[in-house]
Structure formats: C-alpha cells, structure tokens
Design a protein around this motif. Structure first.
Motif, PDB file in Angstrom:
ATOM      1  N   UNK A 255       5.612   1.084   3.370  1.00 17.07           N
ATOM      2  CA  UNK A 255       6.183   0.890   2.033  1.00 17.07           C
ATOM      3  C   UNK A 255       5.801  -0.457   1.436  1.00 17.07           C
ATOM      4  N   UNK A 256       5.628  -0.468   0.152  1.00 18.21           N
ATOM      5  CA  UNK A 256       5.448  -1.730  -0.574  1.00 18.21           C
ATOM      6  C   UNK A 256       5.751  -1.468  -2.038  1.00 18.21           C
ATOM      7  N   UNK A 257       5.919  -2.527  -2.782  1.00 23.77           N
ATOM      8  CA  UNK A 257       6.242  -2.391  -4.205  1.00 23.77           C
ATOM      9  C   UNK A 257       5.291  -1.401  -4.872  1.00 23.77           C
ATOM     10  N   UNK A 267       0.311   1.130  -4.516  1.00 22.35           N
ATOM     11  CA  UNK A 267       1.054   0.237  -3.640  1.00 22.35           C
ATOM     12  C   UNK A 267       0.044  -0.450  -2.736  1.00 22.35           C
TER      13      UNK A 267
END
Lengths: 338, 338, 338, 338
Positions: A255-257, A267
């Motif tokens: 996950x990432x922004x 992302x």
C-alpha cells in the motif's frame, strides 16, 4: 532474559541486533564476535552494550554469558559455529543459508537429528511476513481449493554492485521463493529448472546474465514459475500468486498513497527492499526468542528447510548451465521435521 | 425504418447522426435543418445522406418524410420544436436541457400530459451507461441495503474555453449528477445547495469560480455531495459512490493498461471526456429507436425528468449566490410519469 | 531509561504499557495508579513489573521514581493530573481528549504557556500512522498542488455497546478527523457542521442516531466532508482523500490477500479497528519517549491541538441539534504552538 | 454496400451477422448457406434478410450477389471455400482456424501468395480488443522497454460440455494467446511446450486433463507462460502481462461495480465469456468491411498468421504427449506478409 552471542557484524546483524535492543523483548546481546574486531567494537558502541568483543568464536559459544548463538557471518562460515553450539546444547539462529554446500547442510541436519530435538532456526523470514501468513492461511482454510499452479515475481531495480553475479540471483533472491513455495503448497519439490529469458540490454554487471524464469515442480504435480529480474528499473517488488482448484489467492500490492495526477492514477513502488520485510524480521526473531527462552524447540524454518533450500539452489545453478530440468532427491525427511 | 428529422448540426448532433448512420439500426435521417444552412449541407455531405436541407423547422417537423424529430439545436431553442412536434404526434428526442427555464420545461410537461402519453425523451445518457446501469442494479438488488448517503466527483482537466462560466459548471456538468442521483436513490429531491470551496489559483477563465461542492438532499433524508472541478489538470473523471445500510457500491475506475514504471504502478486517466459515455449515447438512442419504431412510448429520461433537472439546476444557480440551501418544490408529479 | 507513572488501567492503557514493555525502548513503567486498585495490581502482574500500586494520583505524580506521567484514566478526569504534573515540571502524555470541556482544555493550555515550554502530548495517533504520514508528505511536497477539498469516511461495523450514543460518534470517531484535517490542509478551522443523513434502519442502539455528514471548513476556504457511520456492517474503514489544485491524494485501501473466487475478485476488510493504528500507537509513543528522555520538548499533537479538537467537537455536538453551521473561534494561538 | 455470402449458421455466425445487420455499416448479407438448410432459413428469418438459402457452397461463392465470402462453418471445412473464393478473386473472412491441419493452412497461404495480394482475414479478434490494442501501443511506444518475458492466464469457469477434450484447450483457448503473443512481442516463435500441472480434481469432463502451463519462446529469447484452466470455477478471465526492460504492462481487470460488503471489497468476474470480446468482434469486422469495400487488402490477422497459429497449436498438442519442448519451423515468411 535470553542472552545472545552474536557472530558477525554486517548489515543483517545490525538489523537483528537493533531489533533485539529496540523493538523486541525477552532477550539481550551479551557477547559479540567479528573476524574484524573493530566491527564488533563499533556495534557494541552503537548499541551501548557495555561488553567487550569476544576473542574467538569458541570463546563466544562457550561463554557462560551466552544462552543462544546467532550466526550472521559470511555465507560459507555458518557450519562450524552451528555445529559447535549444537554440541554444547545452545540453540542457534542462523541467517540464510544454513550452509553453502549441500554436504555441510546435510551434516548440520544429521547433527541436529542426533540431538533428537530442534535447536536451529534459519532466517528465511518470509514465512513470518504478515502478507505471506495471510496467503498461507487463505490456502490452508481451503478458500481456493487444492493449489495447482503458482506464479511469483521477484524484482529488484538494479544490481547492488557491479560484482553482482548470476549465481547471486539464485542465492540471494530465488532462495526466498524456494523457502516459501513448498510451505504454501504443503508439498516437497520434485524438480527445479532455471532458464534465461531474453537478455536485458540495460544490465551493467558483467557477471550477471538475466532475467531468468525458474520453475519449481512439486511432487503432487503443481508447477510454480518465478520470474527473477535484478534490473527491473521500476522498483523492488515481490509477488506470489497461488492458483487453486476453485480460486486464486495472491499477495497484495504494497500500500501507498494513491495519487491522481498527470493523466494517471498511481501508487508508489519503492526502489529499496529494506522496508518490505521489516515486520517479518521482527516476528521471526521474537518467535525464536519466545520459544528458546521458555525452553521450547523453535518452530520456524528448520535445519531441514535450510538443507532443502541449499540443495535446491545448488541444483538451480546446475540447471542454469543448460536450462534443463534437474530432479531433486533430498533423501528421507527425518521424523524430527515432520 | 424510422425516419428522423434532425434540427441542429453541432457537435452532439454529429455524435448522434454518426451513430444512427454507422452503429445503430432501425432508423435513418431523412431531413436536416440548421439555422446555418451550410452546416446542414456539410452534415448531409459527410454522411452521404442524399437529401436537401430543410428550409425551416416547420417544414422539417411537418415533412411526410419525418416520423420523429431530434432536437439538437442551441439550449434555449428546444421548446418551440418540441411543442410543435408534439402537436402533430411526432415523438421527440431532445438533447439536454429540455428547456433552459423552469417555466418552459413545465409548459412542455403540461403539453405531453395533455396528450396522455409519453412522446419525449431527454438526452440524459448516463442512465444508459453500462457502469451506472450496473450500479443501479446493485442497489436495486438490495446488495448494499437502503441507500443513505452518496459522494460524486465530476472533474474535467480544464475549461474548454476562456469564456467558460461558473453557471456552465451547473448546466453542463452538475445536471448529469442531478439526472442520476434521484434515479439511483429511488427518491425525489428535497433541496439543493452549492458552495465554493477554496478557489483554484490555476484557473484561467475569468468568469469561472470553482471548485464547488454541491449537496443534494432527498426527501427520504439521504445526502449526496458532488465535488465539481473544471480545473482538475489530471484528467476527466466521473465517480459515484452510494453508501447503503449494509454496504457501499461505486462506479469502477475506467480500465486501462496497468503499468509498472519509474517507481510507480499506474493506469491512465484520459483528458478527453469523449470516450467515457460513447456506449451510453448509443444505447440511449437505440432504445429510443426501438420504442418509437414499434409504436411504444419511450421509457428513457422523460419530460418530467427534464423538467426536474432544469428546475434543480436553476435553484442550484440561485444557491451559488450565497451558498444557502434552496428547497425544491417540483409540484405534483403527473400520473404519466409514475 | 525514562520512568513512567501510569494513571488508569483500561484498554488503551494496556495497549501503551504493552508497547512500552515489549515493543519500544528507552522507557519503563515504575508506578501505576487506578481508582480500582485491583486493576492496577492486575496490570502489574500481567507485565511482571515488580512494583506496588500507587496509593493516590498525587503519590504517583510526586514519586521520585517517576519522570513522566501517562494519563489514561476516564475522559473527564484528565485535567487534574495533567495540571499537577505540569506544576512540578514532569512531562505528560495524555490519551485523547485533553479535557472534555473547552474551558478545562483552555486552562491546561494556559498553564503550559505559562511554563513557556511544551510538556504535553495528546494521543491523537493518526499523525503517526505511516499512511497518513505519506499522505501528508505527498501534499507538503506539492504533488497535488494547494489542497482545496477533502472527503473522509470513518466507518465501524456496529456500535460496540447498546449504550452507544450519538455524541460518541463525535467524541470517539470524528475527533480523529478533526485532529488530522487541519494538519493535512495546513490551516485552521473556520466552522463545523454535522447533519444526519437518512437514518440507518438497522441501528440497534437506542441513543444513537446516524449516519452523519460532518463538514469542516478551513479559513482558506477548503471544505472537507466526513461521512460517519457506526453501522456500516461491512467493516472498519478509515479513508481520507485530499483534492488539490493539480491532483488528488488519498489513503490506500488496507492491504490483504487478493482472492479470485465465486465470480468475484476481493480483498478483506476487518471488522475490528484494533490493527489499523497499531503502528501509529507505537510510533507516537516512541517519539514521545525519544524527545522527553533526551530533555527535548515533545513535538507530537500539543495541548493546543487537544484544545482545538475538544473545542471543535463540542461545537459539532451543538451543530448536531439543528444541522446548522457553527463558527469556530479558538482565540489567538500562543507563540508556543507556532 | 459490400455484399457478403455467409457459409455456416452456428453461434459465431450469429454474432457476426447480427453485428453486420445491427451494429456495423457498409455491408449486408446477400447469401447464406448451411449444410443444414433449416439453419440457414432460420437465420434469414431472424434477421429478416428476405433472401433464399443458397443451394451449395459453389452457388454461394459464385453468386453475382456476393462480393466477399464469410466462412463460419465447422473448423475442418474452411479450406475448400477459402480456396474457391480466392480462385475467383473474392476476399474472405474466415473464423479461426484458417485450417485444422498445417498442410491445408500452408496450401491456403501458397494460393494467396500466388495471387500476390492479401485477400484473407482470419478471425483472431483479440488484436482488435481495445485493451490489447492499448497494451500493444504501450509496448510499441517503448514505455516498458524491450519485452523480455510474459505471463498470460486464460481461465474459464467450467467445460462447456462433458465432451470437452484436452485438445480443445489448445484449439479453442490457447490459439488466442498464440495469435497475440508474437504480435505483442514483435517476433516469431522459436518453440512451444505444454505441460500438465497438478490435476484438477473437480474436473468432470472425462476427456479433459488440465490445468496446463504452455510456454512459448520467441526467437529473440523472450519466454511467455500461459496458464490454461477450464475449471477455474470463479469465472472467465483473460490476463496478459508483458515484462520489459524498464517496466511491466498488463491488461486491466475488467471493470465492474466496486462493492464494500460482508468484510470484503470486491468487483465481479463474469462466468460467461460472451461480453469480453464483443467490441473486438465488431472492430475486426468493421475493419474488414472498410478495407474490402474500398478495394484495399485487409490488414487484420492474415493467412500467414492463421497458418502459424495452426502450426503452433498442432505442435502444442504434440508437446502435450510428453511435456517436451517442440521447435517451430514455419519456413520462410513470404514477402506478402512482411
């Protein structure tokens, strides 16, 4: 409070010692040895350990201040300290590989079997990664039925040094897939095969030929391909997809922004591998501490796992020479590891 | 073969005539009128229609070669041809808006009600979009329970012209959300409110103030916010998320090649709005053709829908002046539209 | 080794004490007080602390074994111990809220300002969450331009008890958004408004009316809506989307095994909130320890933040009565917090 | 208006004739033949074509009402009508395969080469799929660098009949990957290999053994694995991932309503394959019409493509017997196809 003697003060040693000192509980470092004494002194200083470097591996292993030995020295130097610690009943955590040769790895297995109890854990940390754990649980819960095929991708953005060798792809990268695939598929390996794909023209390491497609077959017939690419450019990424009779389960993207920008939704993928298994390193070590400090046998990756991974990696290197399938005959698995 | 008389030859007229000629079936264009005769000639030429431009709207509507009238002229010129076609029982498809004033829109509704049958379809095409259709089906199937709240986003990369006005945001963009939200929520509107958010400093259209947050409340209490941004820079994007008692359903991101590159995983967002509703335009028109050519009343967005959207849009413009909530009283819905 | 005195032994106290003992470094617990003595004894026992419960809050605060005070008691009992610790120069970490009334919160701010240095950190942990951190960094790097609008969602599957009150939605859930939105948008609040959406018919807590749409406006004009739903049924989920002049940045979905099964591609959403901010709790506390143990002022959420959040939450409760906008006048921000 | 003579009235014939009549432009059906006369009559009736069934293939091909011949009959009956149409200069669109044997396929290629112009298009429609088109464009734009490896998945939920054979997996499914991989990688095949993975115990078709892993190697060294599973249970899914020197490009998941429900975030996967390539079928046919109706040579998948796919599929069947790699020697590619 479990007292560790640490052999070797390189990068991975720092990761583990930092965790022991700062992020885990129930253990402390009471002895350190490095063939380069100043490396040991530096680490003692960095973590404010208030001890003197051990003068030899033997001194460290035999010290009355040491309950358990951590082997973090160079890959081909693990066997001797492991066997010595075993001999005096001190549990060992060794970084991968257990040993670099199949023979030495087998020798360690034999010694442990003779002891009649599990005393060794090998640092194949992926099994402790929460995402692999959840994948394993999904499979074992029967959510996708019996696993039939798999597809893995193990990509790094660029070789870490110009000395990076083709064999390092197997020994540094592929061993991790070897260590988890049989665990995920609940079966032993039947054969390994590694083939070169179209050569990457952007590669700058003279001794490196890649990418490679590595194929593991399991005794039950399952086929698992791992795509290995040390020159991905785009980032560090580890993927694993297991195809079962009624569904597919796979590791999530990290996950990432999530960003909408410049005609794209994107992302990020990191270039560094460092963060990906940070939690796994902590969980494997806490698990080792929790078992050993309470007198239990460690249940993480065993000497037998270490032996089969080394065995398979060496056969993978053999396969690379001509791309042929190489059968894997590990011999009888001792009862200790069942 | 249903015979259409086309009034107006601008951009959207080209889209529809091209579909009628090339992608749909059961209809053909037999008359064309544009206030600018050469525009009509050009379209006849482009689609090789082999007809002469009509000399007037009246000639076109009354032509024995015309079964149904398509109103694609300027926004404030729809009322007259709609009423005239209605008067001689010719079904009408009109591009949005039905009319620009609430009064004229109501006048058309009254005329249709007097006829006692539905003869008008208004070009709010989103209800025909396969993704909105699936969203509607998901809600109507009860998969997320009763809808309680909604969140929409209607973003364009930049104003299409420097003349772009704040009111165009309502009349060109927000009307589409007005046309679908009550349909998705199966209820009528209670109020509308539009507020300016922090002004976008990159905006270059002097008459445009944005972005805006538009709030529709439904009689049942549901609240739906639509974020309107004509200067998104990143692309054209339409999103709609409906939150129900037991779950959420939302439009998917539009699919495009998934790329891993430059430390990112991304897919593309188009700058152009053109492709997004291509299929919806075709489905709405084929549906109109299928109904009208077989003597059935059209079941797409009705004159009543057209009236309520115009009503709401005009109240939204009123709200913009001070950001206050404006109640919506459409009057009694005639039985014809229930 | 920083020595903590702990006041209150409820759920969140266990989370923090467990972290201090097992997962963090540089601090230990040397005193514990709970109004219910057996709760303190139980915690001492659980973590094998080898101490006696303090007889009173005063004894604990004044103890020469205590360097810093942790306030984990009931929400409306924080003010007294905070002020007393401040009076004798002992830094305080208090769980949210700083105080339940605006007046008491202001009193604490005034006391700290008089001290002339920051000594208090309030447990609004989201700012330490790695995903919020990355979101903040993305905004501050200018990747999406100036932030103009925001959309948050804070959903829980069901009320934790039948006594769950409407006000708890504000005080337990919405305060977290209050604590991060001004931080993300780099501006102060201008107003707050909370409106009920269509009532959730599945709700079983008599004192609870929901869902709610809460609107924060910032002084710079930005508008941020937060959708609050304690009866989402599907799971616990926290989302935050920030819309800037040139792009959008938002929190990622939490990662989990991606499964293809039964005509679906899915990943899981947890019912429990527990795991979501586990890392944030650890990072906020390690940060507090690192600052205080080296004589530095804590830089986490300050008393001023605590005061503005309590202020805003209380005005949000006022707004709930009629759904009207309530202006927020915090007064002059002291230099200490700039 | 291009006049088509249609041979064969099965499922795929209905798809194409429906498109010609209802969704495309520039062509019409003027003759139909089926070995089962009533099938032809039924189709004429269904599409209201107002013609009589042709009495023989020869009559249809030679009819002065027929400009171009569409071959939709059984797989092993394509060669004769193709050669006959070619002989009298009538362009042919044939459904896949061009022919079932390599010899017949080669015979058709030779006949076309002798004609000195391309007159045949084979119905490998994936190259017209917008998602494959975008993938191809991404590669050809150099966005991921030179393609080195590929991974495809071609999954169906269950065999369509109990008579489904292992060879059908190759001839119905895998041929589509064969038809696109060399196109995507801009190179010819060097070898094919098909291996059985662990057998699917849920399979109910006696003559079917699966899943299979099919490996295509290209002359430039690229390796592409295709996982074939006719018993996926979860749905119909076609995936294609191309790994280049600097990045990865892959087909997106097909879009559908995104739902949060029951502790999951999910989107749907269809059980039916029907909709996936609907647009591709239309685009390939319109492209054929556009070329042939204006006297141009068709540029879609050629007889040479048809020959190489049949060649490769037959070698794939050979490989299935023992899992060995089979080299592919197509012979010299005629200039006509370069």
């Amino acid at each position: 409070m479990l007292r560790f003697g640490v052999i070797g003060c390189g990068y991975i040693s720092h990761v583990h010692v930092n965790d022991i000192v700062n992020n885990l509980h129930g253990a402390k470092v009471t002895a350190i040895y490095d063939i380069n004494k100043s490396a040991a002194e530096q680490m003692i200083d960095e973590f404010d350990l208030g001890i003197e470097p051990s003068k030899s591996i033997d001194e460290l292993i035999n010290s009355s201040e040491v309950d358990s030995v951590l082997v973090f020295s160079k890959n081909d130097t693990h066997t001797e300290p492991i066997l010595k610690a075993l001999a005096i009943d001190k549990p060992v955590f060794t970084e991968k590989p257990l040993a670099t040769t199949t023979e030495e790895a087998k020798q360690i297995v034999d010694a442990e079997v003779k002891k009649g109890k599990r005393m060794i854990q090998v640092g194949y940390m992926r099994r402790y990664d929460p995402y692999y754990q959840e994948l394993k649980q999904t499979i074992d819960n029967g959510e996708i039925g019996t696993p039939l095929m798999g597809y893995c991708r193990h990509f790094a953005p660029a070789p870490t040094t110009n000395d990076f060798q083709t064999s390092d792809v197997i020994n540094d990268s592929f061993v991790h897939e070897i260590s988890v695939v049989s665990w995920l598929f609940n079966d032993d390996y039947k054969s390994v095969q590694v083939q070169y794909a179209r050569p990457n023209s952007t590669n700058t390491a003279a001794g490196l030929k890649e990418p490679q497609v590595a194929t593991l077959k399991l005794k039950n017939g399952a086929i698992v391909n791992t795509y290995l690419d040390i020159n991905s450019h785009y980032g560090y990424e580890v993927k694993c997809q297991v195809i079962g009779e009624t569904g597919i389960a796979e590791l999530p993207d990290m996950p990432s922004t999530r960003v909408h920008k410049d005609e794209k939704i994107y992302n990020s993928v990191p270039l560094e591998s460092g963060g990906r298994f940070e939690k796994a390193f902590q969980l494997e070590f806490q698990d080792f501490i929790d078992h050993v400090s309470t007198g239990k046998e460690p249940t993480g990756p065993s000497a037998w796992t270490g032996y089969t991974v080394t065995f398979t990696a060496n056969k993978a290197l053999e396969s690379l020479k001509n791309g042929q399938i190489v059968d894997l005959e590990f011999g009888q698995k001792p009862d200790l590891y069942k």
